[in-house]
Each structure stands twice: as C-alpha cells, then as structure tokens.
Motif scaffolding. Structure first.
Motif, short mmCIF file in Angstrom:
data_model
loop_
_atom_site.label_atom_id
_atom_site.label_comp_id
_atom_site.label_asym_id
_atom_site.label_seq_id
_atom_site.Cartn_x
_atom_site.Cartn_y
_atom_site.Cartn_z
N ASN A 127 6.64 0.03 -1.34
CA ASN A 127 5.45 -0.40 -2.07
C ASN A 127 4.82 -1.57 -1.33
OD1 ASN A 127 6.08 1.08 -4.90
ND2 ASN A 127 7.95 0.10 -4.15
N ILE A 128 3.50 -1.63 -1.32
CA ILE A 128 2.81 -2.71 -0.63
C ILE A 128 3.11 -4.05 -1.29
CG2 ILE A 128 0.70 -2.50 -2.01
CD1 ILE A 128 0.90 -3.27 1.77
N GLU A 129 3.46 -4.03 -2.59
CA GLU A 129 3.72 -5.29 -3.29
C GLU A 129 5.16 -5.77 -3.16
OE1 GLU A 129 4.10 -2.06 -6.54
OE2 GLU A 129 2.95 -2.42 -4.71
N ASP A 130 6.01 -5.01 -2.49
CA ASP A 130 7.41 -5.43 -2.31
C ASP A 130 7.48 -6.72 -1.50
OD1 ASP A 130 8.07 -3.14 -3.65
OD2 ASP A 130 8.85 -2.07 -1.90
N VAL A 131 8.28 -7.67 -2.00
CA VAL A 131 8.49 -8.94 -1.29
C VAL A 131 9.96 -9.31 -1.39
CG1 VAL A 131 6.14 -9.78 -1.70
CG2 VAL A 131 7.94 -10.32 -3.34
N HIS A 132 10.41 -10.15 -0.45
CA HIS A 132 11.81 -10.58 -0.47
C HIS A 132 11.90 -12.05 -0.07
CE1 HIS A 132 16.15 -10.27 -0.34
NE2 HIS A 132 16.15 -10.83 0.85
N LEU A 171 0.62 -11.38 5.51
CA LEU A 171 -0.28 -11.30 6.67
C LEU A 171 0.16 -12.25 7.76
CD1 LEU A 171 -3.75 -11.10 4.85
CD2 LEU A 171 -2.40 -9.24 5.83
N HIS A 172 0.64 -13.42 7.37
CA HIS A 172 1.12 -14.39 8.36
C HIS A 172 2.36 -13.87 9.08
CE1 HIS A 172 1.70 -18.24 10.26
NE2 HIS A 172 2.93 -18.34 9.76
N MET A 173 3.25 -13.23 8.33
CA MET A 173 4.46 -12.67 8.94
C MET A 173 4.13 -11.55 9.90
SD MET A 173 6.84 -12.64 5.51
CE MET A 173 8.09 -11.58 6.25
N GLY A 193 5.93 -10.21 17.22
CA GLY A 193 5.53 -10.01 18.62
C GLY A 193 5.36 -8.57 19.01
N ASP A 194 6.05 -7.67 18.29
CA ASP A 194 5.96 -6.26 18.68
C ASP A 194 4.86 -5.52 17.95
OD1 ASP A 194 8.62 -4.95 16.54
OD2 ASP A 194 7.12 -6.54 16.25
N GLU A 195 4.04 -6.22 17.20
CA GLU A 195 2.93 -5.59 16.49
C GLU A 195 1.61 -6.15 16.96
OE1 GLU A 195 3.26 -5.77 12.32
OE2 GLU A 195 5.28 -4.91 12.24
N ALA A 196 0.63 -5.25 17.04
CA ALA A 196 -0.71 -5.69 17.44
C ALA A 196 -1.32 -6.51 16.31
CB ALA A 196 -1.58 -4.46 17.74
N PRO A 197 -2.17 -7.48 16.64
CA PRO A 197 -2.80 -8.30 15.58
C PRO A 197 -3.61 -7.42 14.63
CG PRO A 197 -3.12 -9.26 17.76
CD PRO A 197 -2.56 -7.89 17.99
N LEU A 198 -3.60 -7.79 13.36
CA LEU A 198 -4.36 -7.04 12.37
C LEU A 198 -5.85 -7.30 12.51
CD1 LEU A 198 -2.22 -7.64 9.15
CD2 LEU A 198 -2.28 -5.59 10.57
N ASP A 209 -9.78 -7.31 10.95
CA ASP A 209 -10.31 -7.77 9.67
C ASP A 209 -10.28 -6.66 8.64
OD1 ASP A 209 -10.75 -10.24 10.74
OD2 ASP A 209 -12.88 -9.91 11.16
N VAL A 210 -10.58 -5.42 9.06
CA VAL A 210 -10.58 -4.30 8.14
C VAL A 210 -9.18 -4.03 7.61
CG1 VAL A 210 -10.98 -1.81 7.92
CG2 VAL A 210 -12.59 -3.22 9.21
N GLN A 211 -8.15 -4.09 8.51
CA GLN A 211 -6.77 -3.87 8.07
C GLN A 211 -6.33 -4.95 7.08
OE1 GLN A 211 -5.08 -3.76 12.04
NE2 GLN A 211 -4.50 -1.61 11.77
N GLN A 212 -6.73 -6.20 7.34
CA GLN A 212 -6.37 -7.27 6.43
C GLN A 212 -7.00 -7.06 5.05
OE1 GLN A 212 -6.93 -11.23 7.86
NE2 GLN A 212 -6.01 -10.82 9.86
N GLU A 213 -8.26 -6.64 5.03
CA GLU A 213 -8.92 -6.38 3.75
C GLU A 213 -8.27 -5.21 3.02
OE1 GLU A 213 -11.19 -8.19 2.26
OE2 GLU A 213 -11.01 -9.60 3.92
N GLU A 214 -7.85 -4.18 3.77
CA GLU A 214 -7.18 -3.04 3.15
C GLU A 214 -5.85 -3.46 2.53
OE1 GLU A 214 -6.85 -0.12 6.20
OE2 GLU A 214 -8.90 0.64 5.93
N ASP A 215 -5.09 -4.29 3.23
CA ASP A 215 -3.82 -4.78 2.70
C ASP A 215 -4.03 -5.59 1.43
OD1 ASP A 215 -2.28 -3.57 4.55
OD2 ASP A 215 -1.77 -5.37 5.70
#
Length: 298
Positions: A202-207, A249-251, A256-261, A263-269
């Motif tokens: 789930n997108i809302e999962d946090v730990h 989003l900060h995490m 390092g192994d992921e491309a920067p998000l 603006d559209v991806q950040q808004e979708e998240d």
C-alpha cells in the motif's frame, strides 16, 4: 460536594469476539488513578491518570503485535516515574438532556504506534458496532450538527407535552448520547509510527516514521464520543500523512540506485497517499483525456 476515587497498581483485560473464543487485543494498565468530583448543582469534574499502558494485537497473521506503548525518554526502566496518559474533564449541569463538557483535555507522552488497517477496523467495530468508520464523508458537517442540535432541543420542548412516555424516553436517550464540548484540547504528541494498509503493498505503508501530532483544539461542538474520535482521526490523518509523504519522498530521493523523482511522480505519490490508490485509479479512468490540472486536452 462528593469525591470518589478508584486506583489500582496493575490490570489486564482481553478483548474478545462475542462468543469469547477469539482474542482481539490485550490491554495492560499500570498505576491507574481515577478521581471524580460531584457538586450539588450537578456539575463536576473527572481526572484519569495512567502511569503506563500497552495494547497488543492478537489478530492472527498480523505484521505488528505491539500496537501502542509509551516511549521511554529517560532510558529503559524509567517508565514507572511518569504519567503516560492524563485525561481531565470538567462538566457543567446537563442542558436539555445533553451533557456539557466545559473543558476536556487529553495529555499523552511520546508513543510508539504499530497499527494495521485490519486491527483498527476490528477495534472500531468492537467499540462502535454498526457505525461507518471507513469514510470521513459518512460524518455530518459542523453545520449539519448545529442544525440537528437546535432541532433536537426544540423538539424536546415542543413534544414533551403531547408525546407519550415511550417517545419522550426515546428522545431523552438520543439526547443523552450527545455531548456539548465547549473546549477540547489535545497538546502536541511525538509519535514513532508504523502502519500496514489493507493489501499486501500500500502506498500509505510506513515503518518507524518519526511524526509530530500538533496541538488539536475544538470549540463549541455538539458530538457523540464517536464524532469526537472521528474528528481527531480526520485532523490527525491530514497532518501525519503530510509529514509521512515528505519523509517518503526524501527517502526515495536519497536512494542512490533510484533515479530522482520528477514533479509529476511526486504529485502522483502525494495524490495516492491522500486520496487512496483505488479512488485515484477511478478518477484516472473517467478523466484519461484531462491534463495534470484537470483541463481537457485539445
């Protein structure tokens, strides 16, 4: 003036299903103190203090077992020296069958919360059977409640002379379920939160997210206790989700192994966490030809 007091050192309860076969949760309290003052004019005050509290999830196949436990700010072994929970309530005399909470305040120490969607749903069904808790839309607006309050008080006065005793008893029972909260306050609370949603992912999962619930205040509200709980849930969810989104989003941006998000991806998240993946998917199907800002593409 009359004083009543209840205290105990340790107590443990097990919440079960109606048949008593399946355990739902264990609740442990230590250093419990309850003090009540009754005045001659039917006003009064309540104060409850709990030195330590723990809630354990007994549902099968749960990711998290320790649902709620106070954090130890001074290091292991110092929890007995603090008050984990303090609730204070000052009451005025009942008006029109409705209890008047002049001052209601809840103070809580920093908490570690590990919650699953299934456990929350189960507990709400246990304490408030038959009530809808999945949607904030099920709750009435403040304006609706003010109108309902005025109608109820007027109805009690108007119908008291003509209605039968059974009808009056029903009206009194409905009024008794409501409370007028003149001033309600929950001061700032620091939380370490883990949450597991309804599905496997789930997108809302946090730990172990460190979040801060800011001070919540409500004035002149006529609510049931469930209404108050849902208002706290709604307002807490807005603030905590915003903080969780920023941390997620900060995490991701630091990985390092992921491309920067983009603006559209950040808004979708953000939209997925705030609106829910199902709701967002439904909106995308009905507006597939719309641009990012909702204007039809030409």
């Amino acid at each position: 003036m009359r004083h009543n007091e209840v205290c105990f050192k340790h107590a443990q309860w097990r919440l079960t299903e109606e048949d008593g076969q399946l355990g739902l949760a264990d609740l442990v309290l230590r250093n419990f103190l309850y003090h009540k003052v009754n005045n001659s004019d039917d006003s009064g005050a309540h104060q409850l203090e709990v030195g330590w509290v723990k809630v354990t999830n007994l549902l099968p196949n749960s990711v998290y077992k320790d649902v709620l436990v106070p954090q130890d700010p001074l290091g292991k072994g110092h929890l007995d020296r603090q008050v984990a929970l303090r609730i204070y309530c000052r009451e005025k005399a009942v008006v029109g069958g409705i209890s008047v909470r002049d001052h209601f305040e809840v103070n809580v120490v920093p908490l570690t919360i590990q919650l699953t969607y299934q456990f929350f749903k189960t507990m709400m069904g246990f304490f408030f059977p038959g009530k809808s808790i999945d949607s904030d839309d099920a709750q009435q607006t403040d304006e609706d409640r003010d109108i309902a309050k005025s109608k109820k008080q007027a109805s009690l006065k108007r119908q008291a002379g003509s209605a039968g005793s059974d009808d009056i008893d029903k009206m009194k029972e409905r009024a008794a379920r409501n409370n007028t909260f003149l001033y309600t306050k929950i001061p700032e609370v620091h939380l370490k939160v883990s949450y597991k949603g309804e599905k496997e992912k789930n997108i809302e999962d946090v730990h172990d997210f460190n979040l801060v619930l800011p001070t919540l205040e409500y004035h002149n509200k006529t609510w049931t206790w469930l209404d108050l709980l849902m208002a706290i849930k709604r307002d807490s969810k807005k603030v905590l989700l915003s903080q969780a989104i920023k941390q997620k989003l900060h995490m991701r941006s630091r990985a390092g192994d992921e491309a920067p998000l983009t603006d559209v991806q950040q808004e979708e998240d953000k939209a997925k966490m705030l609106l829910g993946a199902k709701l967002l998917a439904g909106r995308e199907k009905t507006s597939s030809k719309k641009s990012l800002f909702g204007k039809p593409s030409k």
